[in-house]
Scaffold this active site. Sequence first.
Site, PDB file in Angstrom:
ATOM      1  N   LYS A 197       0.860  -1.180   0.000  1.00  0.00           N
ATOM      2  CA  LYS A 197       0.000   0.000   0.000  1.00  0.00           C
ATOM      3  C   LYS A 197       0.894   1.227   0.000  1.00  0.00           C
ATOM      4  O   LYS A 197       1.703   1.425   0.909  1.00  0.00           O
ATOM      5  CB  LYS A 197      -0.901  -0.003   1.242  1.00  0.00           C
ATOM      6  CG  LYS A 197      -1.753   1.258   1.348  1.00  0.00           C
ATOM      7  CD  LYS A 197      -2.715   1.202   2.508  1.00  0.00           C
ATOM      8  CE  LYS A 197      -3.490   2.493   2.630  1.00  0.00           C
ATOM      9  NZ  LYS A 197      -4.449   2.460   3.746  1.00  0.00           N
ATOM     10  N   GLU A 235       7.677  -6.744   1.120  1.00  0.00           N
ATOM     11  CA  GLU A 235       6.486  -6.575   1.973  1.00  0.00           C
ATOM     12  C   GLU A 235       5.534  -7.756   1.794  1.00  0.00           C
ATOM     13  O   GLU A 235       5.002  -8.310   2.760  1.00  0.00           O
ATOM     14  CB  GLU A 235       5.739  -5.281   1.599  1.00  0.00           C
ATOM     15  CG  GLU A 235       6.387  -4.001   2.088  1.00  0.00           C
ATOM     16  CD  GLU A 235       6.001  -3.667   3.533  1.00  0.00           C
ATOM     17  OE1 GLU A 235       5.308  -4.476   4.171  1.00  0.00           O
ATOM     18  OE2 GLU A 235       6.410  -2.594   4.018  1.00  0.00           O
ATOM     19  N   LYS A 250      -2.172  -1.506  -3.832  1.00  0.00           N
ATOM     20  CA  LYS A 250      -3.039  -0.333  -3.753  1.00  0.00           C
ATOM     21  C   LYS A 250      -2.215   0.928  -3.859  1.00  0.00           C
ATOM     22  O   LYS A 250      -1.200   1.017  -3.150  1.00  0.00           O
ATOM     23  CB  LYS A 250      -3.758  -0.390  -2.398  1.00  0.00           C
ATOM     24  CG  LYS A 250      -4.591   0.816  -2.072  1.00  0.00           C
ATOM     25  CD  LYS A 250      -5.136   0.688  -0.682  1.00  0.00           C
ATOM     26  CE  LYS A 250      -5.891   1.964  -0.360  1.00  0.00           C
ATOM     27  NZ  LYS A 250      -6.387   1.964   1.002  1.00  0.00           N
TER      28      LYS A 250
HETATM   29  C1  PBG Z   1      -6.978   3.350   5.748  1.00  0.00           C
HETATM   30  C2  PBG Z   1      -7.469   3.254   4.347  1.00  0.00           C
HETATM   31  C3  PBG Z   1      -7.417   4.249   3.385  1.00  0.00           C
HETATM   32  C4  PBG Z   1      -7.977   3.719   2.228  1.00  0.00           C
HETATM   33  C5  PBG Z   1      -8.388   2.436   2.524  1.00  0.00           C
HETATM   34  N1  PBG Z   1      -8.049   2.154   3.838  1.00  0.00           N
HETATM   35  C6  PBG Z   1      -6.990   5.654   3.488  1.00  0.00           C
HETATM   36  C7  PBG Z   1      -5.603   5.991   3.761  1.00  0.00           C
HETATM   37  O1  PBG Z   1      -4.695   5.155   3.805  1.00  0.00           O
HETATM   38  O2  PBG Z   1      -5.393   7.189   3.961  1.00  0.00           O
HETATM   39  C8  PBG Z   1      -8.113   4.456   0.938  1.00  0.00           C
HETATM   40  C9  PBG Z   1      -9.019   3.845  -0.078  1.00  0.00           C
HETATM   41  C10 PBG Z   1      -9.416   4.748  -1.191  1.00  0.00           C
HETATM   42  O3  PBG Z   1      -8.825   5.809  -1.440  1.00  0.00           O
HETATM   43  O4  PBG Z   1     -10.380   4.387  -1.875  1.00  0.00           O
HETATM   44  N2  PBG Z   1      -7.866   2.742   6.650  1.00  0.00           N
END
Ligand code: PBG
Length: 326
Positions: A197, A235, A250
Amino acid sequence: MSFPEHRPRRLRRTEAMRRLTAETHLSVDDLVAPLFVKEGIEVPEPVISMPGVFQHTQESLRKEVRALTDLGVPAVILFGIPAAKDATGSGADDPNGVVQVALSMLRDEVGDSIVLMADDCLDEYTDHGHCGLVSADGTVDNDGTLERYASIAIAQADAGADVVAPSGMMDGQVGAIRSALDENGHTEVAILAYAAKYASALYGPFRDAAECSPQFGDRRGYQMQVTNAREALDETAHDIGEGADMVMVKPALAYLDIIASVRQNFDVPVAAYHVSGEYSMLKAAAANGWIDGDAVALEHLMAIRRAGADFVLTYLAREVAERLNA
Ligand code: PBG
């Protein structure tokens, strides 16, 4: 004049021929719908930066999940917005917290006909908006946060989650959650790890939807840097080693190289999250008449599948499922 011998256009001549030779397919089975449920509201509230997306009440969530189930969408992932936030995000593992209430309500509503996933993180629940506990020096405390994630996983599993999805990028989060689930009789609950992520600027609209922008600093101390590809494999390997059943990359479209290399290097199911900013850019351009939104939606999801994702978390899930079923 000489004529070419190689004539791939023969295979592009008719729609049936193109269907026959398609290497990649997109089906309703590949879609996971991210959904927001908010505590203490009477009617669903539209998210302005994400046209078509709502903060749901328990009742509107029930209807949405029923509709998705009837369309054949195999899974949803829930994000909760509590009525009150505090430093430790206590709403996240409260048995009466908004996601736990939603999970048990949905389990009754749809049984096992759709997979219920829950995001295991703290940022929606903390008053400072960080994904973990914040130490006195302002940094996020990794190991203290692991205990919170473990407790959230147990609460979500108790409430009926099939899958918990840790998204905070703390070191060791998958291992901590796996042991907590196993020690509490939840050996059957799976973990979808947000393995790679990135600290992306594409999460902005989500932070409107989940009301979780960090109140100071940013998430670069825990999310991956945009510059790094090899690190994504490291990771992912660790997450699988700690017990991740499925892994996620992501965002999606700016990280197709990462999806492809994770797919090549590991054999567990690979998910990609087509995130809020990707959705909002598409909707904004389409609303202006600058692109054909329906066509681009399918092209983008197909590209994510072609890169190697087995399934895609996307706010387009319902509309695309409706079109694929039509
Ligand atoms: C954190 C989380 C985020 C997203 C999913 N889980 C936000 C972040 O990391 O700031 C983002 C998902 C999206 O932008 O659609 N719990």
